[in-house]
Design an enzyme around this catalytic site. Structure first.
Site, PDB file in Angstrom:
ATOM      1  N   HIS A   1      -7.577   0.343  -6.167  1.00  0.00           N
ATOM      2  CA  HIS A   1      -7.760  -0.461  -4.955  1.00  0.00           C
ATOM      3  C   HIS A   1      -8.424  -1.790  -5.366  1.00  0.00           C
ATOM      4  O   HIS A   1      -9.601  -2.024  -5.090  1.00  0.00           O
ATOM      5  CB  HIS A   1      -8.625   0.306  -3.948  1.00  0.00           C
ATOM      6  CG  HIS A   1      -8.545  -0.213  -2.547  1.00  0.00           C
ATOM      7  ND1 HIS A   1      -7.747  -1.287  -2.186  1.00  0.00           N
ATOM      8  CD2 HIS A   1      -9.172   0.181  -1.401  1.00  0.00           C
ATOM      9  CE1 HIS A   1      -7.882  -1.503  -0.881  1.00  0.00           C
ATOM     10  NE2 HIS A   1      -8.740  -0.636  -0.383  1.00  0.00           N
TER      11      HIS A   1
ATOM     12  N   ASP B   1     -17.496   6.841  -0.991  1.00  0.00           N
ATOM     13  CA  ASP B   1     -16.215   6.730  -0.279  1.00  0.00           C
ATOM     14  C   ASP B   1     -15.892   8.115   0.274  1.00  0.00           C
ATOM     15  O   ASP B   1     -16.556   9.103  -0.075  1.00  0.00           O
ATOM     16  CB  ASP B   1     -15.128   6.238  -1.259  1.00  0.00           C
ATOM     17  CG  ASP B   1     -13.775   6.013  -0.593  1.00  0.00           C
ATOM     18  OD1 ASP B   1     -13.731   5.905   0.654  1.00  0.00           O
ATOM     19  OD2 ASP B   1     -12.760   5.957  -1.317  1.00  0.00           O
TER      20      ASP B   1
ATOM     21  N   GLN C   1     -10.283  -4.266  -2.908  1.00  0.00           N
ATOM     22  CA  GLN C   1     -11.559  -3.722  -2.451  1.00  0.00           C
ATOM     23  C   GLN C   1     -12.656  -3.976  -3.496  1.00  0.00           C
ATOM     24  O   GLN C   1     -13.760  -4.411  -3.164  1.00  0.00           O
ATOM     25  CB  GLN C   1     -11.416  -2.210  -2.196  1.00  0.00           C
ATOM     26  CG  GLN C   1     -12.689  -1.572  -1.686  1.00  0.00           C
ATOM     27  CD  GLN C   1     -13.072  -2.076  -0.309  1.00  0.00           C
ATOM     28  OE1 GLN C   1     -12.262  -2.053   0.614  1.00  0.00           O
ATOM     29  NE2 GLN C   1     -14.293  -2.542  -0.142  1.00  0.00           N
TER      30      GLN C   1
ATOM     31  N   ARG D   1       0.879  -1.190   0.000  1.00  0.00           N
ATOM     32  CA  ARG D   1       0.000   0.000   0.000  1.00  0.00           C
ATOM     33  C   ARG D   1       0.906   1.226   0.000  1.00  0.00           C
ATOM     34  O   ARG D   1       1.698   1.431   0.917  1.00  0.00           O
ATOM     35  CB  ARG D   1      -0.903   0.022   1.231  1.00  0.00           C
ATOM     36  CG  ARG D   1      -1.610   1.374   1.397  1.00  0.00           C
ATOM     37  CD  ARG D   1      -2.690   1.378   2.436  1.00  0.00           C
ATOM     38  NE  ARG D   1      -3.839   0.605   2.018  1.00  0.00           N
ATOM     39  CZ  ARG D   1      -5.040   0.678   2.611  1.00  0.00           C
ATOM     40  NH1 ARG D   1      -5.224   1.474   3.659  1.00  0.00           N
ATOM     41  NH2 ARG D   1      -6.039  -0.052   2.169  1.00  0.00           N
TER      42      ARG D   1
ATOM     43  N   CYS E   1     -16.483   1.432   1.155  1.00  0.00           N
ATOM     44  CA  CYS E   1     -15.298   0.600   1.424  1.00  0.00           C
ATOM     45  C   CYS E   1     -14.823   0.745   2.866  1.00  0.00           C
ATOM     46  O   CYS E   1     -14.114  -0.107   3.367  1.00  0.00           O
ATOM     47  CB  CYS E   1     -14.184   0.954   0.449  1.00  0.00           C
ATOM     48  SG  CYS E   1     -13.674   2.671   0.555  1.00  0.00           S
TER      49      CYS E   1
ATOM     50  N   ARG F   1     -13.533  -8.815   3.002  1.00  0.00           N
ATOM     51  CA  ARG F   1     -12.134  -8.564   2.638  1.00  0.00           C
ATOM     52  C   ARG F   1     -11.244  -9.769   2.954  1.00  0.00           C
ATOM     53  O   ARG F   1     -10.270 -10.028   2.251  1.00  0.00           O
ATOM     54  CB  ARG F   1     -11.594  -7.306   3.362  1.00  0.00           C
ATOM     55  CG  ARG F   1     -12.204  -5.973   2.935  1.00  0.00           C
ATOM     56  CD  ARG F   1     -11.851  -5.613   1.493  1.00  0.00           C
ATOM     57  NE  ARG F   1     -10.419  -5.664   1.275  1.00  0.00           N
ATOM     58  CZ  ARG F   1      -9.602  -4.621   1.431  1.00  0.00           C
ATOM     59  NH1 ARG F   1     -10.086  -3.442   1.764  1.00  0.00           N
ATOM     60  NH2 ARG F   1      -8.309  -4.741   1.216  1.00  0.00           N
TER      61      ARG F   1
HETATM   62  N1   CP Z   1     -11.266  -0.310   2.805  1.00  0.00           N
HETATM   63  C1   CP Z   1      -9.970  -0.304   3.166  1.00  0.00           C
HETATM   64  O1   CP Z   1      -9.057  -0.563   2.386  1.00  0.00           O
HETATM   65  O2   CP Z   1      -9.764  -0.024   4.487  1.00  0.00           O
HETATM   66  P1   CP Z   1      -8.370   0.201   5.214  1.00  0.00           P
HETATM   67  O3   CP Z   1      -7.826   1.515   4.744  1.00  0.00           O
HETATM   68  O4   CP Z   1      -8.724   0.210   6.664  1.00  0.00           O
HETATM   69  O5   CP Z   1      -7.452  -0.926   4.864  1.00  0.00           O
HETATM   70  N1  NVA Z   2     -10.151   6.425  -1.174  1.00  0.00           N
HETATM   71  C1  NVA Z   2      -9.702   6.099   0.149  1.00  0.00           C
HETATM   72  C2  NVA Z   2      -9.924   4.648   0.431  1.00  0.00           C
HETATM   73  C3  NVA Z   2      -9.517   4.161   1.781  1.00  0.00           C
HETATM   74  C4  NVA Z   2      -9.691   2.693   1.951  1.00  0.00           C
HETATM   75  C5  NVA Z   2      -8.232   6.478   0.283  1.00  0.00           C
HETATM   76  O1  NVA Z   2      -7.472   6.242  -0.664  1.00  0.00           O
HETATM   77  O2  NVA Z   2      -7.848   6.993   1.321  1.00  0.00           O
END
Ligand code: CP
Ligand code: NVA
Length: 295
Positions: free
Chosen positions: A127, A206, A130, A100, A247, A275
């Site tokens: 993502h 989101d 997700q 990430r 999400c 997930r």
């Molecule tokens: N939805 C999601 O990816 O959550 P986190 O940022 O908590 O991993």
């Molecule tokens: N769009 C958000 C998703 C978090 C899971 C971000 O990138 O922060």
């Protein structure tokens, strides 16, 4: 296919395979419990995470392996070692790498050299884990995907991109409602949230500010997104059986009202729970060479 970096790299049959395996893992959590016996999976997080980190760590354990999670600043990357050198070294220890971070180009650079699978666990652009989970949840709820309509309302971000790609691959209709000024090139959008949710089976949103979005844009962005909050009125304009998805993490009172988030149409916690079997399915499919997609 060695890596999962974007949903757009998957073939239709890959998506079906992952959804079937995820469903299987949901009912049989210890299926494939020896797959990673005696092996490690590196999880690198340059941004915070609750769901992705905990579900993926748990998935590795359920597949018989040991997750090693490191944050940014803990590897020599921060002291100038290149991504390519890091990837080569790490792939001689770990069975897979889950990343990430911010730039998509960094995950792509990481994936260039290793012989081990690399999974995108969220970048600024995508993502994928997700989106696969979202489709699993929709299929679980409605029993099918093809022909269903999903309306994404709010900030057109990484989640919106992967969701759009996955839903299109599955033969669903997608409508994205976002302020015209925020609409990314290539994504078909409308400015009107009520138009987007018409006859939608799923209303999805989101956060308005993603991790890494410039703080100085917060005020303007929040003002522009105000009409895109998911409210009971917006839900009432969707199909009568429509579900609400997010999400997570969610900000009640911003992108969604508490009434919708905690109301009867909300499937967000089932979505979050899914997930885990999806993380098992993705790791298993990559480690056993089951995906046909392009990279
Ligand atoms: N939805 C999601 O990816 O959550 P986190 O940022 O908590 O991993
Ligand atoms: N769009 C958000 C998703 C978090 C899971 C971000 O990138 O922060």
């Amino acid at each position: 296919m060695r890596h999962l970096l974007r949903v757009g790299d998957l073939h239709r049959q890959d998506l079906d395979y992952l959804l079937d395996r995820a469903e299987h893992f949901k009912h049989h959590p210890t299926a494939a419990r020896k797959l990673l016996k005696g092996r490690t999976v590196l999880l690198y997080f340059a941004k915070p995470s609750t769901r992705t980190r905990i579900s993926t760590e748990t998935a590795v354990v359920r597949l018989g392996g040991v997750p090693l999670t490191v944050g940014s600043g803990e590897l020599q990357l921060g002291r100038g070692e290149t991504i390519g050198d890091t990837a080569r070294v790490v792939s001689s220890y770990a069975a897979a790498v889950v990343i990430r971070t911010y730039r998509d180009a960094d995950v792509e650079a990481f994936a260039r050299s290793p012989e081990v699978p690399v999974v995108n666990a969220l970048t600024d652009g995508h993502h994928p884990m997700q989106a696969i989970t979202d489709l699993m949840t929709i299929r679980e709820h409605f029993g099918d995907l093809r022909g269903r309509k999903i309306a994404y309302v709010g900030a057109a971000n990484n989640v919106a991109t992967s969701l759009t790609q996955a839903a299109t691959l599955a033969g669903m209709t997608v409508a994205v409602a976002t302020p015209p000024a925020c609409a990314p090139a290539g994504m078909v959008t409308t400015a009107d949230p009520f138009e987007a949710v018409k006859e939608a089976d799923v209303v999805y949103t989101d956060v308005w500010m993603s991790m890494g979005d410039p703080e100085e844009e917060r005020a303007a962005r929040t003002a522009a997104l105000e009409p895109y909050r998911v409210t009971p009125e917006l839900m009432a304009a969707a199909a009568p059986h429509a579900v609400f998805m997010h999400c997570l993490p969610a900000h009640r009172g911003e992108e969604v009202t508490a009434e919708v988030m905690d109301g009867p149409a909300s499937v967000v916690f089932r979505q979050a729970a899914n997930r885990l079997p999806v993380a098992q399915a993705v790791l298993e499919a990559l480690l056993t060479g089951k995906l046909a997609g392009s990279i």
